[in-house]
Design a protein around this motif. Structure first.
Motif, PDB file in Angstrom:
ATOM      1  N   SER A 194      -3.699  -2.431   6.815  1.00  0.00           N
ATOM      2  CA  SER A 194      -2.553  -2.845   7.625  1.00  0.00           C
ATOM      3  C   SER A 194      -2.440  -4.362   7.547  1.00  0.00           C
ATOM      4  O   SER A 194      -3.451  -5.076   7.622  1.00  0.00           O
ATOM      5  CB  SER A 194      -2.715  -2.391   9.072  1.00  0.00           C
ATOM      6  OG  SER A 194      -3.856  -2.983   9.648  1.00  0.00           O
ATOM      7  N   ALA A 231      -6.390   4.266  -4.088  1.00  0.00           N
ATOM      8  CA  ALA A 231      -6.656   4.426  -2.663  1.00  0.00           C
ATOM      9  C   ALA A 231      -7.993   5.137  -2.471  1.00  0.00           C
ATOM     10  O   ALA A 231      -8.337   6.052  -3.216  1.00  0.00           O
ATOM     11  CB  ALA A 231      -5.538   5.223  -2.015  1.00  0.00           C
ATOM     12  N   SER A 254       0.841  -1.190   0.000  1.00  0.00           N
ATOM     13  CA  SER A 254       0.000   0.000   0.000  1.00  0.00           C
ATOM     14  C   SER A 254       0.875   1.239   0.000  1.00  0.00           C
ATOM     15  O   SER A 254       1.865   1.299   0.721  1.00  0.00           O
ATOM     16  CB  SER A 254      -0.894  -0.021   1.239  1.00  0.00           C
ATOM     17  OG  SER A 254      -1.640   1.158   1.321  1.00  0.00           O
ATOM     18  N   ASN A 255       0.519   2.225  -0.845  1.00  0.00           N
ATOM     19  CA  ASN A 255       1.209   3.517  -0.826  1.00  0.00           C
ATOM     20  C   ASN A 255       0.179   4.607  -1.115  1.00  0.00           C
ATOM     21  O   ASN A 255      -1.023   4.337  -1.167  1.00  0.00           O
ATOM     22  CB  ASN A 255       2.372   3.541  -1.829  1.00  0.00           C
ATOM     23  CG  ASN A 255       1.950   3.216  -3.238  1.00  0.00           C
ATOM     24  OD1 ASN A 255       0.807   3.437  -3.610  1.00  0.00           O
ATOM     25  ND2 ASN A 255       2.865   2.690  -4.023  1.00  0.00           N
ATOM     26  N   SER A 284      -7.511   2.748   5.112  1.00  0.00           N
ATOM     27  CA  SER A 284      -6.134   2.282   4.970  1.00  0.00           C
ATOM     28  C   SER A 284      -6.065   0.791   5.283  1.00  0.00           C
ATOM     29  O   SER A 284      -6.952   0.232   5.922  1.00  0.00           O
ATOM     30  CB  SER A 284      -5.210   3.067   5.901  1.00  0.00           C
ATOM     31  OG  SER A 284      -5.610   2.865   7.241  1.00  0.00           O
TER      32      SER A 284
END
Length: 175
Positions: free
Chosen positions: A44, A37, A19-20, A42
């Motif tokens: 994790s 995105a 992920s970026n 987000s």
């Protein structure tokens, strides 16, 4: 947070998620898929499990959407997706010529469909078409495009249909 977003995604062996700021990439044995995105959501990754986190004050719907997209991508790069079509009608046949699918659907000409990148098409028999790929959305789009050449008609049921699709037939007009 939505109930869908709370469910963790277990990563099969050989699947990686990175992920970026630009988006999220999923790599696996069947290929690489990427998505953009979503705001406020987000990802994790801990011990082979991916969890979705939604930022405080952000919209919950993005968490559920991101989780569903990631779960589909993980399944696609590990197992892949397939859609089966059936040809119903006298003289309706399909055959492969290289990467092109040739379909005879009762028109005066054969319908030629070129398989897009990342999608493989097979014809196990003359009346079956099998569409395979790692991207669920592209597999569905290709299947819908092939079906649109001759959708099942409601009086005799002839045409291209999804495997297991039930066609409700209409009664013919009475004289």
């Amino acid at each position: 947070m939505s109930r869908v977003a709370k469910k963790p995604i277990t990563l099969p062996k050989g699947v990686e998620i990175t992920s970026n700021a630009n988006g999220i990439t999923v790599k696996g044995p069947k290929g690489t898929l990427a998505t953009h995105a979503l705001p406020g959501a987000s990802v994790s990754i801990e011990n082979g499990v991916a969890n979705i986190a939604v930022a405080e004050g952000a919209d919950d719907k993005f968490g559920g959407t991101l989780r569903a997209l990631l779960a589909n991508m993980v399944k696609g790069v590990s197992d892949g997706y397939e859609r089966k079509l059936e040809l119903v009608g006298v003289g309706y046949r399909a055959s492969m010529a290289g990467k092109s699918l040739n379909i005879a659907l009762g028109f005066s000409h054969p319908v030629v469909f070129d398989a897009p990148e990342g999608i493989s098409i097979e014809t196990p028999s003359q009346t079956e078409i099998l569409i395979k790929g790692s991207d669920k959305q592209r597999v569905g789009e290709v299947a819908a495009k092939i079906r649109s050449f001759r959708p099942p008609e409601p009086y005799k049921g002839k045409g291209v249909r999804y495997s297991g699709e039930k066609i409700t037939l209409k009664e013919a007009k009475k004289a």
